[in-house]
Design a protein around this motif. Sequence first.
Motif, short mmCIF file in Angstrom:
data_model
loop_
_atom_site.label_atom_id
_atom_site.label_comp_id
_atom_site.label_asym_id
_atom_site.label_seq_id
_atom_site.Cartn_x
_atom_site.Cartn_y
_atom_site.Cartn_z
N GLU A 49 47.44 40.97 46.60
CA GLU A 49 46.07 41.12 47.09
C GLU A 49 45.03 42.27 45.87
O GLU A 49 44.91 42.67 46.58
CB GLU A 49 45.88 41.47 48.50
N LEU A 50 45.51 42.16 44.82
CA LEU A 50 45.82 43.25 43.47
C LEU A 50 43.97 43.45 43.27
O LEU A 50 44.32 42.08 42.87
CB LEU A 50 46.60 43.28 42.92
N PRO A 51 42.83 43.86 43.07
CA PRO A 51 41.70 43.89 42.46
C PRO A 51 42.06 43.45 40.81
O PRO A 51 41.09 44.22 40.45
CB PRO A 51 41.30 45.30 43.47
N VAL A 52 42.77 42.89 40.47
CA VAL A 52 43.25 42.82 39.10
C VAL A 52 42.91 41.10 38.28
O VAL A 52 43.13 40.81 38.85
CB VAL A 52 44.92 42.89 38.53
N GLU A 53 41.61 41.49 37.31
CA GLU A 53 41.42 39.71 37.01
C GLU A 53 42.76 39.71 35.78
O GLU A 53 42.53 40.35 34.94
CB GLU A 53 40.00 40.12 36.12
N ILE A 54 42.76 38.48 35.72
CA ILE A 54 44.41 37.96 34.98
C ILE A 54 43.48 37.51 34.21
O ILE A 54 43.10 36.04 34.16
CB ILE A 54 44.88 37.24 35.81
N VAL A 55 43.59 37.59 32.23
CA VAL A 55 43.16 36.86 31.35
C VAL A 55 43.96 36.49 30.94
O VAL A 55 45.29 37.09 30.02
CB VAL A 55 42.32 38.17 30.32
#
Length: 283
Positions: free
Chosen positions: A167-173
């Motif tokens: 539940e990490l608030p990181v957007e993976i691009v």
Amino acid sequence: MQIFKEKQPLIATLQSYKSTGNTLGLVPTMGALHQGHLSLVKQALQECEIVVVSIFVNPTQFDNPNDLEKYPRTLEQDINLLKQAHDNIIVFAPNASELYGDKVISEQFDFQGLENVMEGKYRNGHFDGVGTIIKLFFTIIEPDKAFFGEKDFQQLQIIRKLTEILELPVEIVGCPIEREESGLARSSRNERLSSLSREKAAFIYNTLLKSRELFGTKSADYVTQWVIDEFKNHPFLELEYFEIADTRTLKKANRKQKGANYRAFIAAYADDIRLIDNMPLNN
């Protein structure tokens, strides 16, 4: 450009940037940077005010000690290359003890089956090592976005699953594969190829192109067997695996399902150097 080898000064610097509302991007690398890495950095700079590029050869994701030993380490050259790209880059180049402390070991993760196929099948513990180091970087750097190349597509999907699990608030691009003129996917390992092997390794890309063409009218099993036969007749390259899988689940495609997207994945050896690549087949 700022260069950090210790995490505490890096954390303090990043907190000051984030406190003024800057968006923070992370490009994790193992160094030996090339144009493929720079394309990730370029995209990160387009989307974020501050970009951290980590340079760290992570020992826990190598199941082959010789591969770890031979992996190129070119920090000074990497820094010079990044300086040419942009001033607004922060380099984080720690050693293993700075990240792991006294015990350089992996955590164990359940990626719900994504880790057991293809690369995971042939590289024992690899994705536990990947998950461990990415979790460490995300904890230290707390990026808003993290940028990964689609050349390591299975890794990309696993990192997406990691952020979901934790539940990490990181957007993976995910960023497109960068290729050499011949079509060979750019990789730090390419520098270890002889000029002849590098030329012949373009066969991998050409085989993927033909696979995509065949997949339009043939079954996944037919395409797979065709690839196996093609490599049997190749004097310079040895196929480790070729697989057609659902892009979301990474499960092997037995029958084409309506609405599903498929990708071809390949790993092959040129001399003793392991090369991987992949290509979307129907999207």
